[in-house]
Scaffold this motif. Structure first.
Motif, PDB file in Angstrom:
ATOM      1  N   GLU A 115       0.839  -1.198   0.000  1.00 12.00           N
ATOM      2  CA  GLU A 115       0.000   0.000   0.000  1.00 12.00           C
ATOM      3  C   GLU A 115       0.877   1.252   0.000  1.00 12.00           C
ATOM      4  O   GLU A 115       0.626   2.205  -0.745  1.00 12.00           O
ATOM      5  CB  GLU A 115      -0.913   0.028   1.220  1.00 12.00           C
ATOM      6  N   GLY A 116       1.922   1.251   0.826  1.00 12.79           N
ATOM      7  CA  GLY A 116       2.822   2.399   0.852  1.00 12.79           C
ATOM      8  C   GLY A 116       3.441   2.678  -0.500  1.00 12.79           C
ATOM      9  O   GLY A 116       3.510   3.831  -0.950  1.00 12.79           O
ATOM     10  N   SER A 117       3.879   1.613  -1.176  1.00 16.89           N
ATOM     11  CA  SER A 117       4.476   1.782  -2.495  1.00 16.89           C
ATOM     12  C   SER A 117       3.446   2.244  -3.522  1.00 16.89           C
ATOM     13  O   SER A 117       3.749   3.063  -4.393  1.00 16.89           O
ATOM     14  CB  SER A 117       5.108   0.463  -2.958  1.00 16.89           C
ATOM     15  N   ALA A 118       2.219   1.719  -3.419  1.00 19.57           N
ATOM     16  CA  ALA A 118       1.161   2.135  -4.345  1.00 19.57           C
ATOM     17  C   ALA A 118       0.832   3.612  -4.162  1.00 19.57           C
ATOM     18  O   ALA A 118       0.574   4.330  -5.143  1.00 19.57           O
ATOM     19  CB  ALA A 118      -0.090   1.281  -4.127  1.00 19.57           C
ATOM     20  N   ILE A 119       0.839   4.075  -2.932  1.00 17.67           N
ATOM     21  CA  ILE A 119       0.603   5.497  -2.677  1.00 17.67           C
ATOM     22  C   ILE A 119       1.713   6.326  -3.301  1.00 17.67           C
ATOM     23  O   ILE A 119       1.464   7.372  -3.909  1.00 17.67           O
ATOM     24  CB  ILE A 119       0.512   5.775  -1.164  1.00 17.67           C
ATOM     25  N   GLY A 120       2.961   5.851  -3.166  1.00 18.30           N
ATOM     26  CA  GLY A 120       4.077   6.564  -3.777  1.00 18.30           C
ATOM     27  C   GLY A 120       3.927   6.674  -5.281  1.00 18.30           C
ATOM     28  O   GLY A 120       4.161   7.739  -5.866  1.00 18.30           O
ATOM     29  N   GLY A 121       3.538   5.570  -5.923  1.00 15.99           N
ATOM     30  CA  GLY A 121       3.325   5.611  -7.364  1.00 15.99           C
ATOM     31  C   GLY A 121       2.205   6.568  -7.747  1.00 15.99           C
ATOM     32  O   GLY A 121       2.289   7.279  -8.755  1.00 15.99           O
ATOM     33  N   TYR A 122       1.158   6.595  -6.928  1.00 20.50           N
ATOM     34  CA  TYR A 122       0.032   7.493  -7.209  1.00 20.50           C
ATOM     35  C   TYR A 122       0.427   8.950  -7.038  1.00 20.50           C
ATOM     36  O   TYR A 122       0.016   9.818  -7.817  1.00 20.50           O
ATOM     37  CB  TYR A 122      -1.131   7.132  -6.286  1.00 20.50           C
ATOM     38  N   ILE A 123       1.260   9.235  -6.023  1.00 22.75           N
ATOM     39  CA  ILE A 123       1.748  10.607  -5.848  1.00 22.75           C
ATOM     40  C   ILE A 123       2.492  11.052  -7.110  1.00 22.75           C
ATOM     41  O   ILE A 123       2.291  12.164  -7.606  1.00 22.75           O
ATOM     42  CB  ILE A 123       2.677  10.704  -4.618  1.00 22.75           C
ATOM     43  N   GLY A 124       3.351  10.176  -7.619  1.00 22.87           N
ATOM     44  CA  GLY A 124       4.069  10.510  -8.845  1.00 22.87           C
ATOM     45  C   GLY A 124       3.124  10.747 -10.007  1.00 22.87           C
ATOM     46  O   GLY A 124       3.298  11.691 -10.781  1.00 22.87           O
ATOM     47  N   TRP A 125       2.109   9.904 -10.130  1.00 29.43           N
ATOM     48  CA  TRP A 125       1.142  10.029 -11.219  1.00 29.43           C
ATOM     49  C   TRP A 125       0.402  11.361 -11.149  1.00 29.43           C
ATOM     50  O   TRP A 125       0.119  11.977 -12.191  1.00 29.43           O
ATOM     51  CB  TRP A 125       0.157   8.866 -11.148  1.00 29.43           C
ATOM     52  N   LEU A 126       0.092  11.814  -9.951  1.00 33.09           N
ATOM     53  CA  LEU A 126      -0.633  13.072  -9.797  1.00 33.09           C
ATOM     54  C   LEU A 126       0.116  14.255 -10.404  1.00 33.09           C
ATOM     55  O   LEU A 126      -0.495  15.239 -10.816  1.00 33.09           O
ATOM     56  CB  LEU A 126      -0.906  13.349  -8.312  1.00 33.09           C
ATOM     57  N   TYR A 127       1.443  14.160 -10.447  1.00 31.28           N
ATOM     58  CA  TYR A 127       2.250  15.241 -11.018  1.00 31.28           C
ATOM     59  C   TYR A 127       2.545  15.032 -12.504  1.00 31.28           C
ATOM     60  O   TYR A 127       3.260  15.821 -13.105  1.00 31.28           O
ATOM     61  CB  TYR A 127       3.567  15.375 -10.247  1.00 31.28           C
ATOM     62  N   SER A 128       2.002  13.989 -13.083  1.00 28.77           N
ATOM     63  CA  SER A 128       2.234  13.701 -14.496  1.00 28.77           C
ATOM     64  C   SER A 128       1.116  14.300 -15.348  1.00 28.77           C
ATOM     65  O   SER A 128       0.031  14.594 -14.853  1.00 28.77           O
ATOM     66  CB  SER A 128       2.296  12.190 -14.720  1.00 28.77           C
ATOM     67  N   PRO A 129       1.355  14.474 -16.652  1.00 28.65           N
ATOM     68  CA  PRO A 129       0.315  14.993 -17.543  1.00 28.65           C
ATOM     69  C   PRO A 129      -0.935  14.111 -17.564  1.00 28.65           C
ATOM     70  O   PRO A 129      -2.040  14.594 -17.836  1.00 28.65           O
ATOM     71  CB  PRO A 129       1.002  15.006 -18.911  1.00 28.65           C
ATOM     72  N   ALA A 130      -0.765  12.825 -17.261  1.00 25.51           N
ATOM     73  CA  ALA A 130      -1.901  11.908 -17.310  1.00 25.51           C
ATOM     74  C   ALA A 130      -2.994  12.288 -16.315  1.00 25.51           C
ATOM     75  O   ALA A 130      -4.172  11.983 -16.527  1.00 25.51           O
ATOM     76  CB  ALA A 130      -1.430  10.478 -17.046  1.00 25.51           C
ATOM     77  N   ALA A 131      -2.618  12.946 -15.233  1.00 23.62           N
ATOM     78  CA  ALA A 131      -3.614  13.329 -14.223  1.00 23.62           C
ATOM     79  C   ALA A 131      -4.603  14.349 -14.771  1.00 23.62           C
ATOM     80  O   ALA A 131      -5.769  14.385 -14.378  1.00 23.62           O
ATOM     81  CB  ALA A 131      -2.928  13.871 -12.975  1.00 23.62           C
ATOM     82  N   GLY A 132      -4.138  15.205 -15.666  1.00 20.68           N
ATOM     83  CA  GLY A 132      -5.026  16.130 -16.364  1.00 20.68           C
ATOM     84  C   GLY A 132      -5.595  17.273 -15.554  1.00 20.68           C
ATOM     85  O   GLY A 132      -6.544  17.925 -15.981  1.00 20.68           O
ATOM     86  N   LYS A 133      -5.041  17.525 -14.380  1.00 17.29           N
ATOM     87  CA  LYS A 133      -5.537  18.645 -13.581  1.00 17.29           C
ATOM     88  C   LYS A 133      -4.456  19.084 -12.604  1.00 17.29           C
ATOM     89  O   LYS A 133      -3.527  18.325 -12.309  1.00 17.29           O
ATOM     90  CB  LYS A 133      -6.807  18.263 -12.827  1.00 17.29           C
TER      91      LYS A 133
END
Length: 208
Positions: free
Chosen positions: A108-126
């Motif tokens: 879960e900790g690692s998944a949260i880390g990956g999600y944090i990174g995704w939030l800063y990527s263009p894929a997040a879209g906002k």
């Protein structure tokens, strides 16, 4: 100023985690041991992810080898599809259902880390909600810490937390401490994927 420095650290951590955590976690497939975001994958990949999620759910605490292989394959598809929101949702729900499983909490900790990174990527879209990210960072650390309270030698928690901290501008010393704890388990846990640990350390030493 303190908040700004913390925010900058989170941003640096997020960008690195988006690249580093999935590859490190998927390499473990031979190891035996807020508001919910939307998820986007192709039909085949979604079906495969669903099967792997079911396999992990069925094998928690029962078949460590099957669980390890399933989570490794799962991260491989997640990384290919850049579907970190799905991984975040899945492991958050899995941790809620299995709050005493150190394997699940570490992942879960690692998944949260990956999600944090995704939030800063263009894929997040906002734009990124910085307060939400800070809350996620706290949640990730809490998951790692709880996993290690339950099982101080848990591979998923030690390795995931060490990776997480290694990309945190203020976490270098803690990361070294975690890696030292992990490597102290070599004799008692020869089944752990030590080649994965060494490869990651070489990559970090090379500045990757």
């Amino acid at each position: 100023m303190k908040h700004q420095r913390y925010g900058n650290s989170i941003i640096a951590l997020a960008v690195a985690l988006l690249l580093a955590l999935p590859s490190a976690m998927l390499a473990q497939n031979n190891h035996g041991s807020g508001e919910k975001p939307s998820s986007k994958t192709g039909n085949n990949s979604a079906a495969n992810l669903g099967q792997l999620e079911l396999s992990m759910q069925q094998n928690i605490g029962k078949d460590a080898k099957t669980f390890g292989r399933a989570q490794g394959e799962y991260w491989s598809i997640i990384a290919q599809q850049q579907d970190f929101p799905r991984a975040y949702n899945f492991f958050s729900d899995l941790a809620a259902a299995h709050p005493s499983s150190p394997d699940v909490l570490g992942l879960e900790g690692s998944a949260i880390g990956g999600y944090i990174g995704w939030l800063y990527s263009p894929a997040a879209g906002k734009p990124v909600d910085e307060q939400f990210v800070i809350a996620l960072d706290s949640k990730a650390r809490a998951a790692f810490e709880k996993a290690l309270q339950i099982d101080s030698s848990n591979f998923y928690a030690l390795f995931g937390y060490a990776i997480y901290e290694s990309y945190n501008p203020t976490g270098a010393e803690h990361s070294k401490e975690l890696f030292t704890r992990l490597e102290g388990l070599k004799s008692s846990h020869p089944d752990y994927p030590w080649t994965v640990v060494e490869e990651f350390k070489k990559q970090r030493a090379a500045g990757k």
